[in-house]
Scaffold this motif. Structure first.
Motif, mmCIF file in Angstrom:
data_model
loop_
_atom_site.group_PDB
_atom_site.id
_atom_site.type_symbol
_atom_site.label_atom_id
_atom_site.label_comp_id
_atom_site.label_asym_id
_atom_site.label_seq_id
_atom_site.Cartn_x
_atom_site.Cartn_y
_atom_site.Cartn_z
ATOM 1 N N LYS A 53 2.801 1.688 -3.558
ATOM 2 C CA LYS A 53 1.950 2.049 -4.467
ATOM 3 C C LYS A 53 1.591 3.504 -4.542
ATOM 4 C CE LYS A 53 -2.523 0.628 -6.711
ATOM 5 N NZ LYS A 53 -3.064 1.684 -6.740
ATOM 6 N N LYS A 54 1.298 3.973 -3.167
ATOM 7 C CA LYS A 54 0.939 5.279 -3.107
ATOM 8 C C LYS A 54 2.301 6.100 -3.492
ATOM 9 C CE LYS A 54 -2.887 4.812 0.236
ATOM 10 N NZ LYS A 54 -3.223 4.525 1.473
ATOM 11 N N GLU A 55 3.223 5.980 -3.037
ATOM 12 C CA GLU A 55 4.588 6.613 -3.350
ATOM 13 C C GLU A 55 4.555 6.629 -4.927
ATOM 14 O OE1 GLU A 55 7.560 4.395 -1.555
ATOM 15 O OE2 GLU A 55 7.347 5.298 0.624
ATOM 16 N N ASP A 106 -1.803 3.869 -12.756
ATOM 17 C CA ASP A 106 -2.701 4.457 -11.728
ATOM 18 C C ASP A 106 -2.215 5.942 -11.314
ATOM 19 O OD1 ASP A 106 -3.988 2.074 -11.601
ATOM 20 O OD2 ASP A 106 -3.013 1.261 -9.870
ATOM 21 N N GLY A 107 -0.906 6.100 -11.379
ATOM 22 C CA GLY A 107 -0.192 7.525 -11.194
ATOM 23 C C GLY A 107 -0.857 8.422 -12.158
ATOM 24 N N SER A 157 0.778 -1.333 0.048
ATOM 25 C CA SER A 157 -0.075 -0.036 -0.016
ATOM 26 C C SER A 157 0.946 1.223 0.159
ATOM 27 C CB SER A 157 -0.990 -0.036 1.276
ATOM 28 O OG SER A 157 -1.666 1.137 1.219
ATOM 29 N N VAL A 158 1.731 1.373 0.920
ATOM 30 C CA VAL A 158 2.726 2.423 0.920
ATOM 31 C C VAL A 158 3.547 2.636 -0.419
ATOM 32 C CG1 VAL A 158 4.840 3.460 1.986
ATOM 33 C CG2 VAL A 158 2.974 2.537 3.377
ATOM 34 N N GLU A 217 2.393 6.402 -7.235
ATOM 35 C CA GLU A 217 1.180 7.062 -7.832
ATOM 36 C C GLU A 217 1.694 8.601 -7.687
ATOM 37 O OE1 GLU A 217 -2.701 5.990 -6.016
ATOM 38 O OE2 GLU A 217 -2.495 4.015 -6.863
ATOM 39 N N HIS A 218 1.980 8.885 -6.432
ATOM 40 C CA HIS A 218 2.391 10.370 -6.245
ATOM 41 C C HIS A 218 3.403 10.917 -7.156
ATOM 42 C CE1 HIS A 218 2.619 14.195 -4.533
ATOM 43 N NE2 HIS A 218 4.092 13.999 -4.369
#
Length: 120
Positions: free
Chosen positions: A34-36, A82-83, A31-32, A38-39
């Motif tokens: 993937k978010k990194e 996703d990003g 999760s961490v 994407e951002h």
């Protein structure tokens, strides 16, 4: 008469983890990460001048990786797509009509992302 197409190119200073690595990670680490990604992709695309699209696009990614042997199918560019969700109305085939990727052996890891509008 030639129709003008819009094209964006940006460089990500890394290569996302392979599916083999990703599937063996703990869910919180996934999760961490993937978010990194994407951002990072969002910020780099925005810096490259990308705006919300209103036409279908093709996307091509050139991964630069130090390994000589890489399983191409283990690097599906989900993290990158996703990003881009802030710029693309949806990641279905109506909007992303072509996608591809390749690997080039290189000492330094990076990913070059090319996005081009498809003009009928």
């Amino acid at each position: 008469m030639d129709k003008k197409t819009t094209k964006w190119i940006f460089e990500i200073p890394d290569v996302h983890p392979s599916l083999n690595i990703w599937t063996n990670m703990h869910w919180t680490k996934k999760s961490v990460l993937k978010k990194e990604w994407e951002h990072m992709v969002w910020a780099l695309a925005k810096e490259a001048g990308m705006k919300k699209i209103d036409k279908p696009v093709w996307i091509f990614i050139t991964y630069h990786h130090p390994r000589r042997t890489v399983d191409l199918d283990n690097y599906t560019p989900k993290f990158i797509l996703d990003g881009l969700k802030s710029f693309v109305p949806d990641d279905n085939i109506q909007w992303i009509q072509k996608i591809g990727w390749e690997f080039i052996q290189s000492k330094k890891k990076k990913s070059i992302v090319e996005i081009q509008e498809i003009v009928p």
